[in-house]
Enzyme design. Structure first.
Site, mmCIF file in Angstrom:
data_model
loop_
_atom_site.group_PDB
_atom_site.id
_atom_site.type_symbol
_atom_site.label_atom_id
_atom_site.label_comp_id
_atom_site.label_asym_id
_atom_site.label_seq_id
_atom_site.Cartn_x
_atom_site.Cartn_y
_atom_site.Cartn_z
ATOM 1 C CB SER A 1 7.110 1.772 24.110
ATOM 2 O OG SER A 1 6.538 0.525 24.898
ATOM 3 C CB CYS B 1 0.588 3.258 22.575
ATOM 4 S SG CYS B 1 1.355 1.944 22.076
ATOM 5 C CE LYS C 1 0.121 -10.834 34.271
ATOM 6 N NZ LYS C 1 1.472 -11.201 33.820
ATOM 7 C CG ASP D 1 -2.978 -25.179 25.413
ATOM 8 O OD1 ASP D 1 -4.206 -24.876 24.830
ATOM 9 O OD2 ASP D 1 -2.704 -25.338 26.711
ATOM 10 C CD GLU E 1 3.514 2.792 18.337
ATOM 11 O OE1 GLU E 1 2.775 3.151 19.365
ATOM 12 O OE2 GLU E 1 4.627 2.356 18.379
ATOM 13 C CG HIS F 1 -1.600 1.217 25.702
ATOM 14 N ND1 HIS F 1 -2.132 1.218 24.686
ATOM 15 C CD2 HIS F 1 -0.500 0.776 25.883
ATOM 16 C CE1 HIS F 1 -1.231 0.740 23.803
ATOM 17 N NE2 HIS F 1 -0.278 0.088 24.717
ATOM 18 C CG ASN G 1 -1.098 -2.925 20.986
ATOM 19 O OD1 ASN G 1 -1.604 -1.910 21.033
ATOM 20 N ND2 ASN G 1 0.249 -3.011 21.266
ATOM 21 C CB SER H 1 7.794 -3.286 27.019
ATOM 22 O OG SER H 1 7.077 -4.654 26.594
HETATM 23 N N1 CAA Z 1 -2.549 -21.833 29.258
HETATM 24 C C1 CAA Z 1 -2.896 -20.806 30.214
HETATM 25 N N2 CAA Z 1 -1.882 -19.644 30.388
HETATM 26 C C2 CAA Z 1 -0.632 -19.929 29.728
HETATM 27 C C3 CAA Z 1 -0.509 -21.190 28.793
HETATM 28 C C4 CAA Z 1 -1.388 -22.163 28.664
HETATM 29 N N3 CAA Z 1 -1.391 -23.101 27.942
HETATM 30 N N4 CAA Z 1 0.711 -20.855 28.315
HETATM 31 C C5 CAA Z 1 1.388 -19.885 28.778
HETATM 32 N N5 CAA Z 1 0.336 -19.145 29.522
HETATM 33 C C6 CAA Z 1 0.437 -17.837 30.428
HETATM 34 C C7 CAA Z 1 1.994 -17.859 30.971
HETATM 35 O O1 CAA Z 1 1.994 -18.387 32.200
HETATM 36 C C8 CAA Z 1 1.813 -16.199 31.018
HETATM 37 O O2 CAA Z 1 1.116 -15.633 32.204
HETATM 38 P P1 CAA Z 1 1.641 -14.627 33.133
HETATM 39 O O3 CAA Z 1 1.882 -13.352 32.521
HETATM 40 O O4 CAA Z 1 0.431 -14.583 34.176
HETATM 41 O O5 CAA Z 1 3.030 -15.087 33.728
HETATM 42 C C9 CAA Z 1 1.282 -15.459 29.846
HETATM 43 O O6 CAA Z 1 0.373 -16.853 29.181
HETATM 44 C C10 CAA Z 1 2.164 -14.995 28.743
HETATM 45 O O7 CAA Z 1 3.045 -16.099 28.355
HETATM 46 P P2 CAA Z 1 4.741 -15.688 28.446
HETATM 47 O O8 CAA Z 1 4.775 -15.193 29.869
HETATM 48 O O9 CAA Z 1 5.326 -16.781 27.652
HETATM 49 O O10 CAA Z 1 4.839 -14.404 27.762
HETATM 50 P P3 CAA Z 1 5.050 -14.013 25.965
HETATM 51 O O11 CAA Z 1 6.058 -14.781 25.630
HETATM 52 O O12 CAA Z 1 3.633 -14.679 25.225
HETATM 53 O O13 CAA Z 1 4.840 -12.480 25.717
HETATM 54 C C11 CAA Z 1 4.209 -10.218 25.721
HETATM 55 C C12 CAA Z 1 3.771 -11.788 26.214
HETATM 56 C C13 CAA Z 1 5.504 -9.793 26.638
HETATM 57 C C14 CAA Z 1 3.005 -9.357 26.140
HETATM 58 C C15 CAA Z 1 4.396 -10.364 24.276
HETATM 59 O O14 CAA Z 1 3.359 -10.670 23.440
HETATM 60 C C16 CAA Z 1 5.269 -9.422 23.483
HETATM 61 O O15 CAA Z 1 6.607 -9.072 23.662
HETATM 62 N N6 CAA Z 1 4.347 -8.315 22.993
HETATM 63 C C17 CAA Z 1 4.718 -7.230 22.482
HETATM 64 C C18 CAA Z 1 5.203 -6.023 23.663
HETATM 65 C C19 CAA Z 1 3.990 -5.586 24.506
HETATM 66 O O16 CAA Z 1 2.942 -5.735 24.062
HETATM 67 N N7 CAA Z 1 4.361 -5.211 25.691
HETATM 68 C C20 CAA Z 1 3.587 -4.666 26.691
HETATM 69 C C21 CAA Z 1 4.022 -3.231 27.085
HETATM 70 S S1 CAA Z 1 4.616 -2.127 26.031
HETATM 71 C C22 CAA Z 1 3.301 -1.254 25.657
HETATM 72 O O17 CAA Z 1 2.316 -1.042 26.197
HETATM 73 C C23 CAA Z 1 3.455 -0.302 24.369
HETATM 74 C C24 CAA Z 1 2.786 -1.158 23.135
HETATM 75 O O18 CAA Z 1 1.634 -1.181 22.992
HETATM 76 C C25 CAA Z 1 3.754 -2.144 22.666
#
Ligand code: CAA
Length: 394
Positions: A310, A112, A243, A30, A80, A234, A277, A202
């Site tokens: 990170s 970052c 959040k 979706d 990076e 960031h 990002n 993370s």
């Molecule tokens: N409608 C509305 N919302 C929906 C949905 C739908 N149909 N389906 C899912 N969602 C929502 C979920 O409920 C969830 O919401 P909450 O966070 O409020 O619980 C949200 O979408 C995200 O979904 P998931 O929990 O399934 O998360 P994901 O598997 O998509 O992972 C992520 C998200 C962790 C950011 C991933 O993209 C990721 O691993 N990214 C790389 C790492 C990263 O960016 N980390 C951030 C901190 S580290 C950092 O800051 C350094 C850096 O730059 C990397």
């Protein structure tokens, strides 16, 4: 006291983007998972002839537009997604921008956070030489494996900032809060093109870093949440920033209604939602987005900045917007640069993603799939060649 900070900012991103609605179809998801769940709409994807050097040079050219190049004493390049383990990317950019030979060129790394390290460490150098300026460039390509949870948080782009005394855009307060902890939330071994990431972990550590830096910052400045008019974080995905902002307000026991929260962060997220990002550039993409898009006059307002890299190192600091800052922005260029990006089909996205370079020293001409002022043109005998605009040093 002499003011130190950001005198001009250049922004650049790749010429193509992937629409997350297109990715959602390919992944049978979706699209609201991306649009609502992550707050992300499109992400910039580099063509084979674009990389951190070409994007960094393009951002640098914008930042230097009204600056006397002879005053640039140092080029700091934070990334990076570096192209070499030894030679600093800053040297290629120094040549592409035709900067004077009596100038330093170095590369900074800490995920970052590298760009914030560059900012905080470079500014005091200006006190000793107030006639000089420093060019700080942050440029990155966020790349995760196809069909992994990180895939939708890719992106790329560059920010270049000229740092000076009496800056025309934002003066930076050098009383900051900082924090380091040895963790494995995101990393990229030398032999890998894609990062490893523990996504949920993370995100938790990002919030913990906010908590830690905020306490340290408060002790250093005695400033409270309400002393800040806007916030830039960031932003790996905009949802995490939303959040984090709620988390910080709660931590400070401040009740935030959605209107107030929007006033604090909404404008800073506009560009990031479109480009994804940009690692080292991300925090400063938020700043450009805020300055370009906020309808209010920000002169004299205090912005809180949260930088997270990170691994991890984090820092909280603040800056105050200069009077007449609007006269020194590059808003029209930035907006048209974003509007003129071209969408990729899913198969073009795969083609860009899977493009690889030979590692045996053979010569390859890089297909010029993106039309840009600075580009990566060929690889020959393990050496990368770049071409771009050259303006003579006055
Ligand atoms: N409608 C509305 N919302 C929906 C949905 C739908 N149909 N389906 C899912 N969602 C929502 C979920 O409920 C969830 O919401 P909450 O966070 O409020 O619980 C949200 O979408 C995200 O979904 P998931 O929990 O399934 O998360 P994901 O598997 O998509 O992972 C992520 C998200 C962790 C950011 C991933 O993209 C990721 O691993 N990214 C790389 C790492 C990263 O960016 N980390 C951030 C901190 S580290 C950092 O800051 C350094 C850096 O730059 C990397």
């Amino acid at each position: 006291v002499q003011k130190l900070g950001i005198d001009s900012i250049g922004f650049y991103t790749a010429r193509h983007y992937m629409d997350l609605s297109t990715l959602a179809v390919a992944r049978d998801l979706d699209p609201n998972k991306y649009h609502i769940g992550l707050g992300q709409y499109t992400m910039s994807i580099p063509a084979p002839n674009e990389d951190v050097i070409s994007m960094g040079a393009a951002a640098g050219a914008r930042a230097l537009k009204n600056i006397d190049k002879k005053t640039i004493s140092t080029v700091i390049f934070a990334t990076e997604s570096g192209i070499d383990q030894s030679k600093a990317g800053a040297i290629y950019i120094h040549r592409l921008l035709n900067l004077p030979p009596h100038c330093r060129a170095i590369e900074f790394k800490q995920a970052c956070y590298g760009s914030t390290a560059g900012l905080i460490m470079a500014l005091p150098m200006l006190l000793a030489n107030p006639d000089q300026k420093i060019l700080l460039i942050a440029s990155d390509t966020a790349r995760y494996g196809l069909n992994t949870p990180g895939e939708s948080s890719q992106g790329c782009g560059a920010i270049a900032m000229v740092l000076s005394v009496n800056p025309r855009l934002v003066s930076i307060d050098l009383r900051t809060g900082y924090y380091t902890q040895d963790i494995m939330d995101f990393w990229r071994p030398n032999y890998r093109d894609e990062a490893f990431v523990e996504g949920k972990y993370s995100s938790r550590m990002y919030l913990q870093g906010l908590n830690e830096t905020w306490s340290h910052y408060q002790a250093a400045t005695e400033l409270g949440f309400q002393d800040h008019d806007r916030f830039c974080y960031h932003t790996p995905v905009p949802k995490l920033t939303e959040k984090a902002h709620k988390y910080l307000a709660k931590h400070c026991k401040v009740t935030l209604n959605p209107e107030k929260s929007n006033a604090h962060i909404f404008d800073s997220l506009i560009y990031g939602r479109l480009i994804g990002n940009t690692y080292t550039a991300s925090l400063f993409v938020c700043l450009v987005s805020l300055l370009d898009n906020c309808p209010d006059d920000l002169s004299g307002e205090r912005i809180g900045f949260y930088s997270y890299g990170s691994g991890c190192v984090a820092e909280f600091f603040n800056g105050t917007v200069s009077p007449q800052y609007r006269d020194h922005l590059d808003t029209d260029f930035n907006k048209s640069m974003l509007q003129t990006r071209l969408p990729l089909t899913y198969s073009q996205y795969q083609e860009f993603y899977n493009f690889t370079l030979p590692v045996d020293g053979s010569t390859v001409e890089i297909p010029a799939l993106a039309k840009c002022d600075y580009h990566f043109t060929r690889l020959s005998e393990h050496k990368r060649c770049y071409e771009g605009e050259h303006e003579p040093v006055e």
